[in-house]
Design an enzyme around this catalytic site. Structure first.
Site, mmCIF file in Angstrom:
data_model
loop_
_atom_site.group_PDB
_atom_site.id
_atom_site.type_symbol
_atom_site.label_atom_id
_atom_site.label_comp_id
_atom_site.label_asym_id
_atom_site.label_seq_id
_atom_site.Cartn_x
_atom_site.Cartn_y
_atom_site.Cartn_z
ATOM 1 N N ILE A 148 -10.824 -27.793 35.391
ATOM 2 C CA ILE A 148 -9.411 -27.390 35.330
ATOM 3 C C ILE A 148 -9.044 -27.061 33.883
ATOM 4 O O ILE A 148 -8.386 -26.065 33.584
ATOM 5 C CB ILE A 148 -8.500 -28.521 35.852
ATOM 6 C CG1 ILE A 148 -8.774 -28.750 37.341
ATOM 7 C CG2 ILE A 148 -7.028 -28.199 35.632
ATOM 8 C CD1 ILE A 148 -8.061 -29.943 37.926
ATOM 9 N N GLU A 149 -9.523 -27.903 32.948
ATOM 10 C CA GLU A 149 -9.087 -27.779 31.543
ATOM 11 C C GLU A 149 -9.383 -26.435 30.903
ATOM 12 O O GLU A 149 -8.640 -25.970 30.050
ATOM 13 C CB GLU A 149 -9.781 -28.830 30.663
ATOM 14 C CG GLU A 149 -9.418 -30.228 30.953
ATOM 15 C CD GLU A 149 -10.575 -30.961 31.606
ATOM 16 O OE1 GLU A 149 -10.680 -32.156 31.396
ATOM 17 O OE2 GLU A 149 -11.376 -30.305 32.315
ATOM 18 N N LYS A 189 -29.376 -21.547 43.743
ATOM 19 C CA LYS A 189 -28.083 -21.707 44.443
ATOM 20 C C LYS A 189 -26.953 -22.200 43.532
ATOM 21 O O LYS A 189 -25.855 -21.624 43.536
ATOM 22 C CB LYS A 189 -28.258 -22.640 45.647
ATOM 23 C CG LYS A 189 -27.065 -22.709 46.576
ATOM 24 C CD LYS A 189 -26.905 -21.492 47.454
ATOM 25 C CE LYS A 189 -27.828 -21.556 48.665
ATOM 26 N NZ LYS A 189 -27.947 -20.286 49.353
ATOM 27 N N CYS A 383 -22.036 -42.337 2.445
ATOM 28 C CA CYS A 383 -20.618 -42.683 2.605
ATOM 29 C C CYS A 383 -20.444 -44.186 2.860
ATOM 30 O O CYS A 383 -20.523 -44.964 1.919
ATOM 31 C CB CYS A 383 -19.992 -41.817 3.683
ATOM 32 S SG CYS A 383 -18.222 -41.662 3.438
ATOM 33 N N GLU A 407 -11.374 -52.344 3.870
ATOM 34 C CA GLU A 407 -11.406 -51.830 5.239
ATOM 35 C C GLU A 407 -11.760 -52.949 6.228
ATOM 36 O O GLU A 407 -11.333 -52.947 7.363
ATOM 37 C CB GLU A 407 -12.417 -50.672 5.345
ATOM 38 C CG GLU A 407 -12.444 -50.003 6.713
ATOM 39 C CD GLU A 407 -13.395 -48.807 6.824
ATOM 40 O OE1 GLU A 407 -14.066 -48.448 5.825
ATOM 41 O OE2 GLU A 407 -13.471 -48.241 7.918
ATOM 42 N N HIS A 523 -21.392 -36.524 2.125
ATOM 43 C CA HIS A 523 -22.292 -36.380 3.279
ATOM 44 C C HIS A 523 -23.276 -35.225 3.055
ATOM 45 O O HIS A 523 -22.981 -34.087 3.435
ATOM 46 C CB HIS A 523 -21.473 -36.102 4.541
ATOM 47 C CG HIS A 523 -20.661 -37.266 4.986
ATOM 48 N ND1 HIS A 523 -21.093 -38.153 5.936
ATOM 49 C CD2 HIS A 523 -19.446 -37.688 4.591
ATOM 50 C CE1 HIS A 523 -20.170 -39.081 6.120
ATOM 51 N NE2 HIS A 523 -19.158 -38.823 5.317
ATOM 52 N N GLU A 525 -25.837 -34.536 4.630
ATOM 53 C CA GLU A 525 -26.376 -34.013 5.891
ATOM 54 C C GLU A 525 -25.633 -32.766 6.374
ATOM 55 O O GLU A 525 -26.188 -31.943 7.098
ATOM 56 C CB GLU A 525 -26.355 -35.099 6.982
ATOM 57 C CG GLU A 525 -24.997 -35.469 7.555
ATOM 58 C CD GLU A 525 -24.245 -36.543 6.751
ATOM 59 O OE1 GLU A 525 -24.553 -36.698 5.548
ATOM 60 O OE2 GLU A 525 -23.364 -37.205 7.323
#
Ligand code: GLN
Length: 561
Positions: A148-149, A189, A383, A407, A523, A525
């Site tokens: 649907i989306e 199919k 990081c 954190e 980062h 990568e």
């Protein structure tokens, strides 16, 4: 030249590798001198990928301009030379928020704002905007036909193909053709049904790419041709391969690029895949292997660390070794006995701790850094991997017991890692933003994101790796090293080898009394690709190779004794 568009849809099941296919096709077309880009449309309500969990959606890929995007954009950048920007990825959420913003500001005054035409118009506008200046644009529609989306996206590309002109647009459908072991047959199919649903919304695919475990025979192609209205030349078989980097060559062998160039009446040189093919040369030269222990939270979903995994492989290409990755669950590591931990890290030639958010598994990561540092195992911290290395050093070498990041512990004795906005006078960097996490507006946690300059300290290990003073890297973090404790930690032997342009942030740390211990706030990568491995990954794999050789010789000597 008028810009051509290829709209890529997916059918039957998800996870067919539409992103990798689109990237591979773009790579092949780019090798013919075509200026190409790829746009990914995601049918999510999230405005961007920044708030999505890596468990559900894989890693968040960060572009140079600091956009948090779908991981497919990482594949695009690894396969083509065009750099991705905020124009290359948009979600349903972004489209809706744009339309609602316009509605609130009176842009549609008097009108009833609806999916058609307002949402579809916004989708079309964004596709055209992203494609400006390119010869050819691949537009990948996320999700599977029938969802649907994705309907507004499909309606928008249907309309766009009429508006731009059918001669300048193509619909390419990627589908699954399963092989049934019991009968020894390929089954078409599900593909027929998938095409039927596309037809029901007015889209007739021009090309079909069939994903399967075996290559599709001429007989099956003929069947699909008749039932699905697609010329046989436009049916491409894409069987499973041992390396995604082989796909451009596989596509070229089936002349998909010739078909597209002819259909679009594009005159361009023939494909030049020599540089790309040389990658396989280096892959087939991989006589040995190294094992990298990667300590993280999402051990069962490699896509959560997709760019890191690919960058490690690139390091293998450059060093002629196969890179095996051993995923180690940081929580399990945290709760296991030290002998079990030793077993987990047995036969590991290097340790990597990737980026991450949140407290879960942190102590396990700190333990793993300690193990790498004390046993002189090559260590690369990315990081969060740098922040835990810093905490570990503060606690166990600089004797700052109780050191932590704010954190994870807001009232720890030594807050050696603190929120970025705790720094004063630095509110002006335009690519930094106030970060909103899970709907909570976090005043103190600004996200520093995107490409930034970093200065390297001469005589450091990183300087000898990069061979330059200034580097540009991509960032995505909210916390950073607290300079208050820096002197004490430096005195204990840790070397700060990279600092930010404004000389305020610690960007790289290394431990000189260790053969290879480097951790960075950025980062690497995100900027590694198979043609040009990122220098840190290249050097890291080289260090792993050396570590393995030295260990092997040591154990041989011990046996002789
Ligand atoms: N959670 C840490 C921070 O916000 C690290 C982020 C990351 O690894 N990308 O700074």
């Amino acid at each position: 030249m008028k810009t051509r568009y290829i709209f890529v849809t997916g059918g039957v099941v998800s996870s067919l590798g539409k992103g990798i296919f689109a990237a591979s096709l773009a790579n092949l077309l780019e090798s013919r001198g075509i200026k190409i880009t790829i746009i990914k449309l995601d049918p999510y309500i999230n405005v961007d990928s920044g708030t999505m969990s890596p468990i559900q959606h894989g890693e968040v890929f960060v572009t140079e301009d600091g956009t948090e995007t779908d991981l497919d954009l990482g594949h695009y950048e690894r396969f083509i030379r065009t750099k991705m920007t905020k124009e290359n990825n948009f979600t349903t959420g972004l489209i809706y928020s744009e339309v609602i913003r316009k509605e609130r500001s009176g842009k549609y005054l008097g009108q009833t704002v609806q999916v058609i035409p307002h949402i579809t118009n916004e989708i079309k506008r964004k596709i055209l905007q992203g494609g400006k200046g390119y010869d050819l644009v691949l537009v990948e529609i996320g999700g599977t036909v029938g969802d649907i989306e994705s309907l507004p996206f499909l309606e928008a590309i249907r309309q766009l193909s009429i508006e731009i002109g059918r001669q300048y647009t193509m619909f390419l459908h990627l589908t699954l053709v399963p092989y049934l072991n019991s009968t020894g047959e390929m089954k078409t199919k599900p593909t027929q049904h998938s095409i039927k649903s596309l037809l029901s919304i007015g889209i007739q695919p021009d090309m079909l790419v069939c994903r399967s475990s075996k290559s599709i025979s001429e007989k099956e192609k003929l069947k699909i041709t008749l039932i699905c209205n697609i010329p046989k030349k436009a049916i491409i078989s894409l069987e499973d391969v041992d390396s995604i980097y082989k796909i451009p060559v596989l596509l070229h062998l089936q002349k998909i690029d010739d078909y597209i160039c002819k259909r679009f009446l594009m005159k361009c040189p023939s494909a030049n895949l020599s540089e790309w093919k040389s990658l396989f040369q280096s892959q087939s030269n991989q006589i040995d292997h190294v094992t990298i222990g990667m300590v993280g939270k999402y051990v069962h979903l490699p896509d959560s660390y997709r760019s890191v995994i690919e960058a490690l492989k690139h390091g293998g290409f450059g060093n002629q070794v196969e890179v095996m990755i051993k995923m180690i669950d940081s929580e399990e590591f945290e709760s296991s006995s030290s002998s079990d931990n030793l077993k987990m890290l047995e036969n590991v030639d290097a340790i990597l701790i990737p980026g991450g958010f949140g407290e879960r598994g942190i102590e396990g990561k700190i333990l793993a850094v300690r193990y790498a540092r004390e046993n002189k195992i090559p260590y690369l911290g990315i990081c969060l991997g740098m922040q835990v290395a810093f905490i570990e050093y503060a606690r166990n070498v600089a004797e700052m017991h109780g050191a932590n990041s704010k954190e994870f512990s807001s009232n720890c004795q030594y807050p050696v890692i603190i929120p970025i906005s705790s720094r004063k006078n630095d509110q002006k960097e335009n690519s930094e933003k106030i970060y909103q996490y899970k709907g909570i507006f976090q005043k103190e946690t600004r996200m520093r994101i995107g490409k930034k300059k970093c200065h390297l300290v001469r005589k450091s290990k990183v300087y000898s790796i990069y061979k330059r003073n200034v580097i540009f890297e991509r960032y995505r973090h909210r916390y950073e090293v607290n300079k208050l404790f820096l002197k004490k930690i430096e005195k204990a032997g840790l070397c700060i080898s990279g600092i930010s342009e404004d000389r305020k942030s610690v960007e790289i740390i290394e431990y000189p009394l260790h053969p290879w211990f480097i951790a960075c706030q950025f980062h690497p990568e995100f900027t590694s690709n198979p043609r040009e491995c990122h220098p840190l990954f290249l050097s890291f794999i080289q260090a792993a190779k050396l570590f393995k050789r030295i260990n092997f010789n040591k154990s041989k000597q011990q046996k002789n004794i």
